[in-house]
Design an enzyme around this catalytic site. Structure first.
Site, PDB file in Angstrom:
ATOM      1  N   TYR A   2      27.855  46.069  45.910  1.00 50.36           N
ATOM      2  CA  TYR A   2      29.219  46.544  45.663  1.00 50.36           C
ATOM      3  C   TYR A   2      29.210  48.008  45.207  1.00 50.36           C
ATOM      4  O   TYR A   2      29.989  48.831  45.682  1.00 50.36           O
ATOM      5  CB  TYR A   2      29.880  45.638  44.626  1.00 50.36           C
ATOM      6  CG  TYR A   2      31.154  46.181  44.041  1.00 50.36           C
ATOM      7  CD1 TYR A   2      32.341  46.192  44.778  1.00 50.36           C
ATOM      8  CD2 TYR A   2      31.190  46.696  42.754  1.00 50.36           C
ATOM      9  CE1 TYR A   2      33.512  46.691  44.235  1.00 50.36           C
ATOM     10  CE2 TYR A   2      32.350  47.192  42.200  1.00 50.36           C
ATOM     11  CZ  TYR A   2      33.511  47.194  42.945  1.00 50.36           C
ATOM     12  OH  TYR A   2      34.668  47.700  42.410  1.00 50.36           O
ATOM     13  N   ASP A  39      41.927  45.718  36.605  1.00 42.70           N
ATOM     14  CA  ASP A  39      41.368  47.051  36.345  1.00 42.70           C
ATOM     15  C   ASP A  39      42.503  47.989  36.004  1.00 42.70           C
ATOM     16  O   ASP A  39      43.238  48.409  36.897  1.00 42.70           O
ATOM     17  CB  ASP A  39      40.616  47.542  37.580  1.00 42.70           C
ATOM     18  CG  ASP A  39      39.941  48.898  37.349  1.00 42.70           C
ATOM     19  OD1 ASP A  39      40.113  49.499  36.278  1.00 42.70           O
ATOM     20  OD2 ASP A  39      39.267  49.360  38.281  1.00 42.70           O
TER      21      ASP A  39
END
Lengths: 126, 126
Positions: free
Chosen positions: A15, A39
């Site tokens: 990732y 986030d």
């Protein structure tokens, strides 16, 4: 010695590598269709493919580079977690990232821990 | 500039300082009566004061020192997270810790992300 958590760590590194490859398509392809992103943690999550595409489309416009500060830690479940610094054009953002993965190795959830004080202005050289 | 997440970071640092003070009583007093501990993540949680006392009684018998590797990050909610290395007598354990706090500043939950491969033997000097 190979332990089950090495797979989690390799997926987390994949990732990070995709982020630094700066292709939103490549990043988004790592996520499940029904994945969630929180986030920063404490704000409403982004849910599902379309919202995740919007999130990374915007994020990769701003992020120059992701610098891993501590290699991913594993778990005895489906999670990996690591500390990183995001380099933006004139600021840095210090984050703890937590990823969970499904059996196929796709990201089920991404959570990024950072608060207002983790975003720091970079001093200009002059 | 003071931001709300500075309180979260200070509370997390207080927990780390209590661990390094090596008093289980002092550590346990930072937790709510109904707090939970998931350490390592992916294993059944410890729940409530008695189990948390048992957890830290055992942990502090083994832990020599907690070394913070990245200062706590805040959040826009009740969480703080940080990377640390636990020094045991002949091993080190690399961990990401996530703490959540209630309005009174007591720990509501502690989660420690580490897997089998995060526990590393220290080479003896001879």
């Amino acid at each position: 010695v190979s332990t089950p958590d090495l797979r989690l760590k390799a997926l987390a590194q994949g990732y990070i590598d995709a982020l630094n490859g700066r292709s939103a398509d490549r990043v988004v392809a790592l996520f499940r269709e029904d994945a969630t992103i929180e986030d920063p943690v404490g704000t409403p999550p982004w849910r599902g493919r379309a919202e995740i595409e919007a999130f990374y489309g915007s994020a990769l416009d701003q992020v120059l580079r992701v610098e891993v500060q501590t290699a991913p830690r594993g778990s005895y479940g489906e999670a990996a977690a690591y500390a990183f610094r995001v380099h933006l054009s004139n600021r840095t953002l210090d984050v703890i990232g937590v990823l969970t993965f499904d059996e196929a190795g796709l990201i089920r959830s991404m959570r990024a821990y950072h608060g207002p004080s983790d975003l720091v202005e970079i001093e200009p050289l002059r």
